[in-house]
Design an enzyme around this catalytic site. Sequence first.
Site, PDB file in Angstrom:
ATOM      1  CB  ILE A 103      -0.953  -0.008   1.227  1.00 12.53           C
ATOM      2  CG1 ILE A 103      -1.859   1.229   1.234  1.00 12.53           C
ATOM      3  CG2 ILE A 103      -0.208  -0.129   2.535  1.00 12.53           C
ATOM      4  CD1 ILE A 103      -2.932   1.197   2.325  1.00 12.53           C
ATOM      5  CB  SER A 104       1.244   4.078  -2.341  1.00 12.31           C
ATOM      6  OG  SER A 104       1.475   3.332  -3.508  1.00 12.31           O
ATOM      7  CD  GLN A 105       5.884   7.902   0.548  1.00 11.51           C
ATOM      8  OE1 GLN A 105       6.801   7.311  -0.021  1.00 11.51           O
ATOM      9  NE2 GLN A 105       6.070   8.957   1.313  1.00 11.51           N
TER      10      GLN A 105
END
EC number: 2.1.1.77
Length: 208
Positions: A58-60
């Site tokens: 999950i991207s920042q």
Amino acid sequence: MLSRSMKDLLTMLKQHGINDERLLEAMSKVPRELFIDEALSHKAYENTALPIGNGQTISQPYIVAKMTSLLELQATDSVLEIGTGSGYQTAVLANLVHHVSSVERIKILQWQAKRRFKHLDLHNISTRHGDGWEGWVSKGPFNAIIVTACATEVPQRLLMQLADGGRMIIPVGEQQQMLKFIRRLGNDFHYQSIEAVRFVPLIAGELA
């Protein structure tokens, strides 16, 4: 009532130059802890990418906000997302636009994301188990396309699914990845390099 953690996240995004109030409000409606493993929930509001299994992340939050803001989204837009992943980015988009079509090549991730969308009462999302390089022709053309995995080159099939005036944001490269912004004007495509990034690869053809 926003939690202290959510307020801190929104403050951090503002400090990083994310000032679009519609976008900040959309992100405030999406509890990031729902999209990660319970064992990592204490990290839900840190500005860091986290593993979600199957070799994916999950991207920042900053990158989610940055990529979303670059798309200049309108409430009436139809958006294609390549790489549903946890569904976090999808849920943020769904709070901003008319409809999101999202393609995921890993079946279990698609299934888990659909459950989360139902839990959040988000009904303007269509998901598909498929090859991201192919896009979703029957749902297009799209006002915006967001690709959340890194391609070795910009997929031509995705460019052809952009509406006139449509925008695409996509990480491109191999050893060095660059976030690219593309705008379609008629049959011309205008490219702009945004910043260096790090994403998992956009794998063609192999459904899991």
